[in-house]
Every structure is written in structure tokens, then in C-alpha cells.
Design a protein around this motif. Structure first.
Motif, PDB file in Angstrom:
ATOM      1  N   SER A 173       0.833  -1.208   0.000  1.00  0.00           N
ATOM      2  CA  SER A 173       0.000   0.000   0.000  1.00  0.00           C
ATOM      3  C   SER A 173       0.861   1.249   0.000  1.00  0.00           C
ATOM      4  CB  SER A 173      -0.934   0.003   1.222  1.00  0.00           C
ATOM      5  OG  SER A 173      -1.835  -1.081   1.183  1.00  0.00           O
ATOM      6  N   LEU A 174       1.974   1.202   0.714  1.00  0.00           N
ATOM      7  CA  LEU A 174       2.905   2.334   0.731  1.00  0.00           C
ATOM      8  C   LEU A 174       3.505   2.557  -0.661  1.00  0.00           C
ATOM      9  CD1 LEU A 174       4.128   4.428   2.672  1.00  0.00           C
ATOM     10  CD2 LEU A 174       6.024   2.832   3.040  1.00  0.00           C
ATOM     11  N   LEU A 175       3.786   1.453  -1.364  1.00  0.00           N
ATOM     12  CA  LEU A 175       4.318   1.566  -2.725  1.00  0.00           C
ATOM     13  C   LEU A 175       3.263   2.131  -3.668  1.00  0.00           C
ATOM     14  CD1 LEU A 175       6.667   1.104  -4.634  1.00  0.00           C
ATOM     15  CD2 LEU A 175       5.919  -1.271  -4.917  1.00  0.00           C
ATOM     16  N   ILE A 176       2.003   1.749  -3.471  1.00  0.00           N
ATOM     17  CA  ILE A 176       0.910   2.304  -4.280  1.00  0.00           C
ATOM     18  C   ILE A 176       0.779   3.807  -4.037  1.00  0.00           C
ATOM     19  CG2 ILE A 176      -1.602   2.301  -4.581  1.00  0.00           C
ATOM     20  CD1 ILE A 176      -1.528  -0.721  -4.060  1.00  0.00           C
ATOM     21  N   LEU A 177       0.920   4.212  -2.768  1.00  0.00           N
ATOM     22  CA  LEU A 177       0.900   5.644  -2.461  1.00  0.00           C
ATOM     23  C   LEU A 177       2.064   6.360  -3.143  1.00  0.00           C
ATOM     24  CD1 LEU A 177      -0.347   8.004  -0.883  1.00  0.00           C
ATOM     25  CD2 LEU A 177       1.095   7.363   1.053  1.00  0.00           C
ATOM     26  N   GLY A 178       3.228   5.714  -3.186  1.00  0.00           N
ATOM     27  CA  GLY A 178       4.363   6.284  -3.907  1.00  0.00           C
ATOM     28  C   GLY A 178       4.078   6.429  -5.386  1.00  0.00           C
ATOM     29  N   ALA A 179       3.336   5.475  -5.963  1.00  0.00           N
ATOM     30  CA  ALA A 179       2.961   5.570  -7.373  1.00  0.00           C
ATOM     31  C   ALA A 179       2.044   6.760  -7.620  1.00  0.00           C
ATOM     32  CB  ALA A 179       2.277   4.278  -7.812  1.00  0.00           C
ATOM     33  N   VAL A 180       1.144   7.025  -6.676  1.00  0.00           N
ATOM     34  CA  VAL A 180       0.290   8.211  -6.788  1.00  0.00           C
ATOM     35  C   VAL A 180       1.134   9.475  -6.710  1.00  0.00           C
ATOM     36  CG1 VAL A 180      -1.700   9.421  -5.838  1.00  0.00           C
ATOM     37  CG2 VAL A 180      -1.592   6.933  -5.704  1.00  0.00           C
ATOM     38  N   LEU A 181       2.129   9.468  -5.821  1.00  0.00           N
ATOM     39  CA  LEU A 181       3.009  10.625  -5.666  1.00  0.00           C
ATOM     40  C   LEU A 181       3.795  10.901  -6.939  1.00  0.00           C
ATOM     41  CD1 LEU A 181       4.121  12.742  -3.648  1.00  0.00           C
ATOM     42  CD2 LEU A 181       5.895  11.076  -3.062  1.00  0.00           C
ATOM     43  N   VAL A 182       4.206   9.848  -7.638  1.00  0.00           N
ATOM     44  CA  VAL A 182       4.931  10.024  -8.902  1.00  0.00           C
ATOM     45  C   VAL A 182       4.060  10.758  -9.914  1.00  0.00           C
ATOM     46  CG1 VAL A 182       5.869   8.794 -10.897  1.00  0.00           C
ATOM     47  CG2 VAL A 182       6.493   8.079  -8.590  1.00  0.00           C
ATOM     48  N   PHE A 183       2.802  10.382  -9.984  1.00  0.00           N
ATOM     49  CA  PHE A 183       1.903  11.030 -10.937  1.00  0.00           C
ATOM     50  C   PHE A 183       1.567  12.453 -10.523  1.00  0.00           C
ATOM     51  CE2 PHE A 183      -2.568  12.002 -12.128  1.00  0.00           C
ATOM     52  CZ  PHE A 183      -2.380  12.124 -13.494  1.00  0.00           C
ATOM     53  N   SER A 184       1.213  12.632  -9.236  1.00  0.00           N
ATOM     54  CA  SER A 184       0.788  13.947  -8.774  1.00  0.00           C
ATOM     55  C   SER A 184       0.906  14.039  -7.261  1.00  0.00           C
ATOM     56  CB  SER A 184      -0.664  14.213  -9.186  1.00  0.00           C
ATOM     57  OG  SER A 184      -1.182  15.333  -8.514  1.00  0.00           O
ATOM     58  N   PRO A 185       1.778  14.912  -6.743  1.00  0.00           N
ATOM     59  CA  PRO A 185       1.841  15.124  -5.292  1.00  0.00           C
ATOM     60  C   PRO A 185       0.513  15.612  -4.708  1.00  0.00           C
ATOM     61  CG  PRO A 185       3.788  16.033  -6.367  1.00  0.00           C
ATOM     62  CD  PRO A 185       2.835  15.644  -7.459  1.00  0.00           C
ATOM     63  N   ILE A 186      -0.197  16.446  -5.447  1.00  0.00           N
ATOM     64  CA  ILE A 186      -1.486  16.938  -4.958  1.00  0.00           C
ATOM     65  C   ILE A 186      -2.466  15.785  -4.787  1.00  0.00           C
ATOM     66  CG2 ILE A 186      -3.474  18.388  -5.520  1.00  0.00           C
ATOM     67  CD1 ILE A 186      -1.610  20.304  -6.911  1.00  0.00           C
TER      68      ILE A 186
END
Length: 341
Positions: free
Chosen positions: A237-250
Motif C-alpha cells: 500500500s505504501l508503494l501504491i501511495l508512492g505511485a500516486v506521488l509520482v503522478f501527482s503530489p497533490i
């Protein structure tokens, strides 16, 4: 005594320049992988179909979290493999089935390349695996995963013209329809595709602050993001959150806020989800994401002036950062036009 120091000066300057250059390259690579990576799509236009299909699939994986980024998709797929190789296989099969169906029936090429015809099929296959009572590596389950993914594409193509009249996205309506129909048709005692019945969750319990464990709450917030992909492990789940961060920090911040709000105080969509879970749970069916989908659609239908002024047309929606820049330019252009008049 000053001669050696003078000779070291250029060397130190070169080392500092090299370090700065390396840092700039790293930043450039990171920026290259953010947002929608439209430049990468242009590079892939003349590549063979199998290579293009890989990009479409990865974008489809990231579309589940409203992103459109192949790097994010690769990270999420890696997270699913970490959590459960079987679930990763199921999701990939469903996504491939829906994407290839869209290619075969001649759907819009831009939508296919953007992964819009893949994420519903992936979600259907993932939920089939989660609710299956046959356990992991039950190969017969790949058959309904393929059929469910293909059905999502047909539903998507049918719903799109209807919802376009109100400029609404199809979102995950096909996924919710297909998975509920599949579970209702098979049932817990099906000889080939048995599933575990869902149970009503009951009313939300009052939050007891004396028993609040902050580390567990923080972990639950992160896991809440992973639950979008039916992943309940903290690391993936933390890695999935990192994937979201790569696309958009907002978007990553909003994902954490949404998960945290749902974990702590349960706002409108959470209460809707509880109500639907209680209703469908009486017949052993899950609420899936009906609550979030219906609430998001109703919010988009609002015509209040203070909300509609910031509404972006579905065809122009990109990453939140891109939307902010686009809307700012639009406002500046509108002001200039009004001044000229």
C-alpha cells in the motif's frame, strides 16, 4: 604555500560542477516520469503493437487511482505482486481482456492508449479473486475474469454516450455492475465459482479517543489507499501511495486526506457505503465502490456557481497540477477578453 591550494581550486570547482550536473540529471529523470508523460506516448506511437500494448496496460493499471502514468502503473503492479502474485495475475488478465476487446470492437484509439478501457476490467478481476472461496491459483477463475473484463468494455462504450450529455465520466460504473451481477449469479454454493458472502457491517461505532492508537491509525490510512486495489498489506500500500506521488503530489495528499477522513470520522461517501453494505449484505453481496461512485457523480452534477466555476471539462482533465495551470491560463484569457470588450 598558496600554489597547491590554487591548483586544487579548479579540481574542486569541477567536482562541484559534476555533482550539480548529476543532481540536475536526477531531477530531470524524476520530472520526466511525473504527470501524464505525454512525451513518452509520442515516442511509443511508431513502436510495434505488443510494445504499445504494454504501455496501454500500465496506464490502465494507474487509471484505477485516476492517474495516467505508465511508471505509476509499473509501481502499482509491482506492489500487487508483492502482496499476492495470484491477485496480480488476475488483475492483469482482466485488464488485458478489456483492453483487447476495445481494440477488437474499434473503440477510440486515444482512449485505449490512455488506459480508459482497462481499469474496470482489472477491478472486476481483482474482486473476483478477493471474494472467491476456491482460494488462490484456482485457474478456472481466469475464465470469468476474461469475460468480466470484456463485458466492462461493452458497458463502458454504452454508458459513455449517455453520460457525455452531462459531461460526466463513466468512472467505475461498469466494474460495479459486472462484479455485483457475477456474485449474484454464482452464489456461495456454486460448484465452479463459489464466493464468500459479504456480511452487513452494521452501524458505525462511536470513536473512543481513549483507545486510539496513533501508529495503527496512520497505518490504516496508508492501507486505505491500497484498498483501492483490494490490497490490505502495509508495504504494498505504501508503494501504491508512492505511485500516486509520482503522478501527482497533490493527488497523493488528497488520497491520504480522503483515507484519513474515512478512517476517523466517516463523511458522506463513507456513510453511503455503510448504508449500501447493509442493504446488499442482506443477500450476501458487497457494496464495492457504489458509494464513492454515486457521491462523486452527484457532486459533479451540482450546478452551484461557486463549484461550477472551477469545473473542468472531462476531455481536458489531466493531473491536478496541469489542471491548475490550465485553469489559471483560462482565467487570464477570460479577463483579457473582457478588458478588450
Amino acid at each position: 604555500m598558496w600554489t597547491p591550494e590554487k591548483s586544487e581550486g579548479p579540481a574542486r570547482g569541477q567536482a562541484h560542477t559534476a555533482a550539480g550536473s548529476s543532481r540536475q540529471k536526477v531531477i530531470s529523470v524524476l520530472l520526466y516520469c511525473t504527470g501524464e508523460m505525454t512525451h513518452f506516448s509520442k515516442i511509443m506511437e511508431d513502436k510495434p503493437f505488443p510494445v504499445q500494448l504494454v504501455e496501454w496496460v500500465l496506464r490502465g493499471v494507474s487509471r484505477v487511482i485516476l492517474a495516467n502514468n505508465p511508471v505509476s502503473g509499473a509501481l502499482i503492479l509491482g506492489a500487487l505482486v508483492m502482496a499476492s502474485p495470484w491477485q496480480a495475475l488476475m488483475g492483469t488478465v482482466g485488464l488485458l481482456a478489456s483492453t483487447l476487446t476495445a481494440v477488437i470492437i474499434g473503440q477510440d484509439s486515444a482512449e485505449i492508449a490512455g488506459g480508459l478501457h482497462g481499469f474496470n476490467g482489472m477491478l472486476v478481476a481483482l474482486l473476483m479473486g478477493v471474494f472467491s472461496a476456491a482460494g488462490d491459483w484456482y485457474w478456472w477463475l481466469l475464465l470469468p475474469a476474461c469475460l468480466g473484463g470484456a463485458t466492462c468494455t461493452f458497458l463502458f462504450s454504452g454508458l459513455a454516450p449517455l453520460l457525455d450529455r452531462w459531461d460526466l465520466p463513466v468512472a467505475v460504473f461498469p466494474f460495479n455492475m459486472v462484479i455485483v451481477l457475477f456474485l449474484a449469479c454464482t452464489g456461495p454454493n456454486n460448484p465452479y465459482f463459489p464466493h464468500n458472502p459479504a456480511t452487513p457491517p452494521g452501524a458505525p461505532e462511536a470513536l473512543n479517543h481513549t483507545q486510539l492508537h496513533v501508529p495503527e491509525v496512520l497505518q490504516g490510512v496508508v492501507v486505505g489507499v491500497g484498498q483501492i486495489y483490494a490490497c490490505g498489506a502495509f508495504g504494498p500500500s505504501l508503494l501504491i501511495l508512492g505511485a500516486v506521488l509520482v503522478f501527482s503530489p497533490i493527488m497523493a495528499i488528497h488520497a491520504l486526506l480522503g483515507s484519513g477522513i474515512g478512517t476517523l470520522v466517516a463523511f458522506m461517501s463513507a456513510y453511503t457505503d455503510i448504508a449500501l453494505s447493509n442493504l446488499l449484505g442482506t443477500v450476501g453481496l458487497p457494496a464495492c465502490s457504489w458509494g464513492a461512485t454515486l457521491i462523486a457523480t452527484l457532486m459533479l452534477l451540482l450546478t452551484a456557481r461557486h463549484l461550477s466555476a472551477y469545473r473542468i471539462a472531462i476531455g481536458r482533465v489531466g493531473s491536478p497540477e496541469h489542471n491548475l495551470v490550465t485553469h489559471r491560463h483560462w482565467e487570464e484569457g477570460a479577463k483579457e477578453d473582457s478588458t478588450d470588450v
